[in-house]
Structures are given as structure tokens and as C-alpha cells.
Design a protein around this motif. Structure first.
Motif, PDB file in Angstrom:
ATOM      1  N   VAL A   1       0.852  -1.188   0.000  1.00 16.72           N
ATOM      2  CA  VAL A   1       0.000   0.000   0.000  1.00 16.72           C
ATOM      3  C   VAL A   1       0.886   1.236   0.000  1.00 16.72           C
ATOM      4  O   VAL A   1       1.998   1.226   0.536  1.00 16.72           O
ATOM      5  CB  VAL A   1      -0.948   0.007   1.228  1.00 16.72           C
ATOM      6  N   ASN A   2       0.397   2.301  -0.624  1.00 18.79           N
ATOM      7  CA  ASN A   2       1.123   3.572  -0.595  1.00 18.79           C
ATOM      8  C   ASN A   2       0.698   4.352   0.642  1.00 18.79           C
ATOM      9  O   ASN A   2      -0.474   4.735   0.767  1.00 18.79           O
ATOM     10  CB  ASN A   2       0.835   4.392  -1.853  1.00 18.79           C
ATOM     11  N   TYR A   3       1.651   4.588   1.549  1.00 17.45           N
ATOM     12  CA  TYR A   3       1.344   5.366   2.755  1.00 17.45           C
ATOM     13  C   TYR A   3       1.593   6.836   2.431  1.00 17.45           C
ATOM     14  O   TYR A   3       2.724   7.287   2.336  1.00 17.45           O
ATOM     15  CB  TYR A   3       2.213   4.908   3.933  1.00 17.45           C
ATOM     16  N   GLU A   4       0.492   7.586   2.282  1.00 18.43           N
ATOM     17  CA  GLU A   4       0.529   8.896   1.643  1.00 18.43           C
ATOM     18  C   GLU A   4       0.846  10.045   2.590  1.00 18.43           C
ATOM     19  O   GLU A   4       0.547  11.207   2.293  1.00 18.43           O
ATOM     20  CB  GLU A   4      -0.818   9.130   0.938  1.00 18.43           C
ATOM     21  N   CYS A   5       1.476   9.764   3.716  1.00 19.64           N
ATOM     22  CA  CYS A   5       1.854  10.830   4.644  1.00 19.64           C
ATOM     23  C   CYS A   5       2.846  10.264   5.641  1.00 19.64           C
ATOM     24  O   CYS A   5       2.921   9.047   5.822  1.00 19.64           O
ATOM     25  CB  CYS A   5       0.629  11.379   5.382  1.00 19.64           C
ATOM     26  N   PRO A   6       3.609  11.110   6.323  1.00 16.61           N
ATOM     27  CA  PRO A   6       4.467  10.603   7.389  1.00 16.61           C
ATOM     28  C   PRO A   6       3.646  10.278   8.638  1.00 16.61           C
ATOM     29  O   PRO A   6       2.664  10.957   8.945  1.00 16.61           O
ATOM     30  CB  PRO A   6       5.427  11.771   7.651  1.00 16.61           C
ATOM     31  N   ALA A   7       4.029   9.224   9.325  1.00 17.48           N
ATOM     32  CA  ALA A   7       3.460   8.905  10.636  1.00 17.48           C
ATOM     33  C   ALA A   7       4.428   9.466  11.671  1.00 17.48           C
ATOM     34  O   ALA A   7       5.552   8.969  11.797  1.00 17.48           O
ATOM     35  CB  ALA A   7       3.282   7.404  10.797  1.00 17.48           C
TER      36      ALA A   7
ATOM     37  N   ASN B   1       2.091  -5.760   4.229  1.00 17.40           N
ATOM     38  CA  ASN B   1       3.427  -5.993   4.770  1.00 17.40           C
ATOM     39  C   ASN B   1       4.517  -5.233   4.031  1.00 17.40           C
ATOM     40  O   ASN B   1       5.695  -5.381   4.344  1.00 17.40           O
ATOM     41  CB  ASN B   1       3.748  -7.501   4.799  1.00 17.40           C
ATOM     42  N   ILE B   2       4.127  -4.410   3.054  1.00 15.43           N
ATOM     43  CA  ILE B   2       5.066  -3.527   2.357  1.00 15.43           C
ATOM     44  C   ILE B   2       4.395  -2.175   2.187  1.00 15.43           C
ATOM     45  O   ILE B   2       3.217  -2.096   1.812  1.00 15.43           O
ATOM     46  CB  ILE B   2       5.478  -4.095   0.978  1.00 15.43           C
ATOM     47  N   ALA B   3       5.130  -1.087   2.444  1.00 17.45           N
ATOM     48  CA  ALA B   3       4.608   0.272   2.263  1.00 17.45           C
ATOM     49  C   ALA B   3       5.493   1.031   1.287  1.00 17.45           C
ATOM     50  O   ALA B   3       6.688   1.203   1.544  1.00 17.45           O
ATOM     51  CB  ALA B   3       4.527   1.012   3.600  1.00 17.45           C
TER      52      ALA B   3
ATOM     53  N   LEU C   1       8.636   3.150  12.356  1.00 23.74           N
ATOM     54  CA  LEU C   1       7.359   2.549  12.738  1.00 23.74           C
ATOM     55  C   LEU C   1       7.013   1.378  11.824  1.00 23.74           C
ATOM     56  O   LEU C   1       6.485   0.359  12.281  1.00 23.74           O
ATOM     57  CB  LEU C   1       6.248   3.603  12.695  1.00 23.74           C
ATOM     58  N   CYS C   2       7.311   1.528  10.544  1.00 28.66           N
ATOM     59  CA  CYS C   2       7.084   0.407   9.617  1.00 28.66           C
ATOM     60  C   CYS C   2       7.883  -0.815  10.074  1.00 28.66           C
ATOM     61  O   CYS C   2       7.348  -1.936  10.142  1.00 28.66           O
ATOM     62  CB  CYS C   2       7.482   0.804   8.195  1.00 28.66           C
ATOM     63  N   SER C   3       9.137  -0.597  10.397  1.00 26.35           N
ATOM     64  CA  SER C   3       9.981  -1.707  10.859  1.00 26.35           C
ATOM     65  C   SER C   3       9.444  -2.308  12.153  1.00 26.35           C
ATOM     66  O   SER C   3       9.464  -3.525  12.345  1.00 26.35           O
ATOM     67  CB  SER C   3      11.419  -1.227  11.051  1.00 26.35           C
TER      68      SER C   3
ATOM     69  N   ASN D   1       6.806  -4.708  11.415  1.00 26.69           N
ATOM     70  CA  ASN D   1       7.201  -5.715  10.420  1.00 26.69           C
ATOM     71  C   ASN D   1       6.622  -5.412   9.038  1.00 26.69           C
ATOM     72  O   ASN D   1       6.158  -6.317   8.333  1.00 26.69           O
ATOM     73  CB  ASN D   1       6.794  -7.121  10.880  1.00 26.69           C
ATOM     74  N   ILE D   2       6.625  -4.155   8.685  1.00 23.50           N
ATOM     75  CA  ILE D   2       6.239  -3.706   7.356  1.00 23.50           C
ATOM     76  C   ILE D   2       7.503  -3.204   6.663  1.00 23.50           C
ATOM     77  O   ILE D   2       8.244  -2.401   7.233  1.00 23.50           O
ATOM     78  CB  ILE D   2       5.193  -2.574   7.430  1.00 23.50           C
ATOM     79  N   ASP D   3       7.760  -3.677   5.463  1.00 20.06           N
ATOM     80  CA  ASP D   3       8.953  -3.252   4.728  1.00 20.06           C
ATOM     81  C   ASP D   3       8.704  -1.919   4.039  1.00 20.06           C
ATOM     82  O   ASP D   3       7.838  -1.831   3.155  1.00 20.06           O
ATOM     83  CB  ASP D   3       9.330  -4.295   3.669  1.00 20.06           C
ATOM     84  N   PRO D   4       9.463  -0.857   4.396  1.00 16.51           N
ATOM     85  CA  PRO D   4       9.349   0.396   3.661  1.00 16.51           C
ATOM     86  C   PRO D   4      10.203   0.350   2.402  1.00 16.51           C
ATOM     87  O   PRO D   4      11.256  -0.299   2.383  1.00 16.51           O
ATOM     88  CB  PRO D   4       9.887   1.437   4.654  1.00 16.51           C
TER      89      PRO D   4
END
Length: 379
Positions: free
Chosen positions: A43-49, A80-82, A103-105, A108-111
């Protein structure tokens, strides 16, 4: 290997309190089984967390952000991937970017698509499953988020550099997927430039190319036996007073098999309409008809060019106002009423045109504008 790709996620407006409360099921319940059925879901994460109270950067357009709950939400949904190479990822500076990566790490989400510098941001993400390796290359068009040689940010769209990355990926992976964030917002077709570049990526060795950013879905084509999808639309992004196109999109499932054509399945939906959730489209006849219409235009370069020029002509007044030095509602209104003269004569227009059209002049213009921005307090 089954891969699912979704468009832009940004927990704004009605979505925000639901995400903050942790009621993720109410948003994703209809699409969660589809997302979790893939080997890898993107998924495309369209902003910083962001974790802190950071100042927004100076830019055109809104500065978007979310709390860490946004990352937790996409993890719950099954991603699981951003992809982070987009025009908003640097909206709250380097710290906002690094918070998002960390935060992705943590979840367990791969940026992919960003880094501490340009070299880092352009790194290929490799994922292995059942003996097969997938390479993911993520980049975006140049706005206010691009990494520099010594500064953090997103991987910029650069066909020459992407060519070398595709060649590198081809040597190390069974499948190569290129995901780009670009195009004209609220316009349902790619530009001829996009078609040319994305076809070039296929010629360079990519197995599939996927685009998002426009906040509306677009069509696709199969070029040299490989699919190019020109726009997925918003995945989950609430916005008040938006058009119907804002609320429509589709998730894309890509099935990679060695020595076979890439198979694909589209899962259309509506999002953030009467409520803040994603609803799978049960009746797809109208959606299929619209996709076929878009596909027919995309494969007719003359028609595509004509459609794009019509769209550009509709932007003429806003570009005109941007170039004119008039500021403030009163002066703009007087100018539009033709009670104030244009300060852009033919010679000035030709000069600007030359600086934009000529690559060498454009290099100078970009550098000088950057210097002016860095020293704006002197003006």
C-alpha cells in the motif's frame, strides 16, 4: 507469487478518529480477506506517521500526517510492504520521514522508496517466497519530497537511474515490479510522457509497472506481454466535498509465474462515501465499461494526446494566475475582470518558455530557485 498492490492510504477527516480508536475492522472488513490472501500486499502510505510535534515544511499544497496508529491500521489490514516514495512523505521534515520508516519496521512492514540520502532511497526491495524472488522499485515525481545526495527523502522518478536499477534487479530477481507515484491529480488518464516512460521500464526489463497518485483510477494496457496500470485511485483517503472519482478505486492482484505472462485481477471498490470504510463493488458493469473506455484511449496515442491537451487547456487560467505577480483576492479579481493589465508580455513568456523547455536552462532555473528559497530572508 501473488502480489497485491493498493493506492493511497491517508487517515484524514472521518477516518482519523476511527483509526485513533483502533476500530480498524470497521474500515477494512470487506477487503481484509483479499489483502491477506496475497503472498505480499503493498500500500502507498501517503503521509508521514509522526511521533513528535514537528513543524511542517514550506511547500505548495497541504501538509499531511498521521499518528503511529496509521501504521498499525495498515498492518491490521494485512499489508506488509509500504511504498513511501510520494509527494507527502517529507511534509514534516526528515524526522517525520524517519519516524515513519522506524514505525514500519516496528510493525514488520517493509518500507521502500525512501532513505537517508539518494543512494539509500533508490535501493531495491527484494522479497523471497517459495524459491522465487521479487524485486520492487519505488519512485515518485519531483515535488517537495525528493532525497538529495546528502539529504533524506524519496526516490525521484529518473528514467536513466531506474533503467540501471531495473537491470540490477533483473540480475538478482525472478520478477521485477516498478511502482511509481505520479500523474495529474483528478485526471483519469496518463499523459503521453507517462506512457512513454512506463513502456520504457517494460523494455528495460520490468515485468509490471503500477502507478498511483491521481486520486482517481485510470486504465491499463498490456505492452509487450506485460501489464502497465496507470492509476489505482485512492485506497482509503477521506476528503470533504470531493467528486465521485475520489471515492472510487481498485486493488490490483498480480500473479507472477516463471516463463509465463503476468496474470492480473482487479478488485474495484468505493471508499469513504456515506461512511468511512472501504466497500467492495458488488455490481461492476459500469466500472468495467469505464475501464474499457480508458484503455481504448490509452492505446490510441493520438486520442490520448488530444484528451491531455484539452485537460491542460482547462488549467490555463490557474497557470496564468500563478505566473502573474498579482496577489490577494482584490487584485486577482480585478485582473480576471480585465481591469488590471497583464504584466506578462510576449518577450517574458518566451523567456520562461525557453527556461522550461531547454534542459540546460531548466537546470539553472531549478538551482537558482533553490538558492532563493534557502536565502529568502534576504529578499
Amino acid at each position: 507469487m501473488k502480489i497485491l498492490v493498493a493506492g493511497d492510504f491517508c487517515p484524514t477527516e472521518r477516518l482519523k478518529p476511527i483509526v485513533e480508536s483502533g476500530d480498524y475492522n470497521s474500515i477494512f472488513c470487506e477487503v481484509e480477506p483479499i489483502i491477506k490472501s496475497a503472498d505480499y500486499s503493498i500500500v502507498n502510505y501517503e503521509c508521514p506517521a509522526v511521533l513528535g510535534d514537528y513543524p511542517p515544511i514550506a511547500k505548495c499544497g497541504p501538509n499531511l500526517s498521521s499518528s503511529p496508529k496509521g501504521i498499525e491500521a495498515i498492518k491490521y489490514a494485512g499489508f506488509n510492504i509500504a511504498t513511501l516514495a510520494n509527494n507527502h512523505i517529507m511534509d514534516f521534515g526528515a524526522q517525520g520521514l524517519m519516524d515513519t520508516v522506524n514505525l514500519c519496521s516496528q510493525y514488520n512492514i517493509d518500507p521502500v522508496g525512501v532513505g537517508k540520502n539518494l543512494e539509500d532511497a533508490s535501493k531495491i526491495l527484494y522479497k523471497k517466497k517459495s524459491g522465487d524472488t521479487l524485486a520492487i522499485i519505488n519512485c515518485c515525481e519531483h515535488e517537495f519530497s525528493i532525497a538529495g545526495n546528502a539529504s533524506p527523502g524519496a526516490n525521484p522518478l529518473n528514467p536513466i537511474q531506474q533503467y540501471y536499477k531495473i537491470k540490477e534487479a533483473r540480475q538478482n530477481a525472478d520478477y521485477v515490479l516498478v511502482i511509481v507515484h505520479g500523474g495529474h491529480e483528478h485526471y483519469q488518464l496518463p499523459s503521453p510522457r507517462m506512457v512513454e516512460i512506463y513502456r520504457f521500464f517494460i523494455d528495460a526489463g520490468a515485468d509490471a509497472v503500477v502507478n498511483h497518485h491521481q486520486h482517481c483510477f485510470s486504465g491499463y494496457e498490456v505492452y509487450n506481454d506485460r501489464p502497465i496500470f496507470y492509476g489505482l485511485g485512492n485506497f482509503c483517503f477521506d476528503r470533504e466535498n470531493s467528486t465521485s472519482l475520489w471515492h472510487e478505486g481498485f486493488m490490483l492482484e498480480l500473479n507472477f509465474r516463471k516463463h509465463e505472462r503476468v496474470e492480473y485481477v482487479c478488485y474495484p471498490y468505493t471508499q469513504c462515501c456515506s461512511n468511512a470504510k472501504i466497500s467492495v463493488l458488488r455490481k461492476q458493469d459500469d466500472w468495467i465499461r469505464k475501464i474499457k473506455e480508458l484503455n481504448a484511449i490509452i492505446t490510441d496515442m493520438g486520442l490520448l494526446q488530444a484528451k491531455c491537451e484539452k485537460f491542460y487547456d482547462g488549467r490555463k487560467q490557474s497557470i496564468d494566475l500563478m505566473l502573474e505577480p498579482y496577489r490577494g483576492r482584490l487584485f486577482i479579481k480585478l485582473y480576471l475582470m480585465r481591469l488590471l493589465p497583464s504584466l506578462m508580455d510576449k518577450a517574458k513568456i518566451l523567456q520562461i518558455q525557453n527556461y522550461i523547455n531547454c534542459e540546460s536552462h531548466l537546470d539553472v532555473l531549478r538551482r537558482c530557485l533553490r538558492v532563493c528559497d534557502n536565502h529568502r530572508d534576504r529578499f
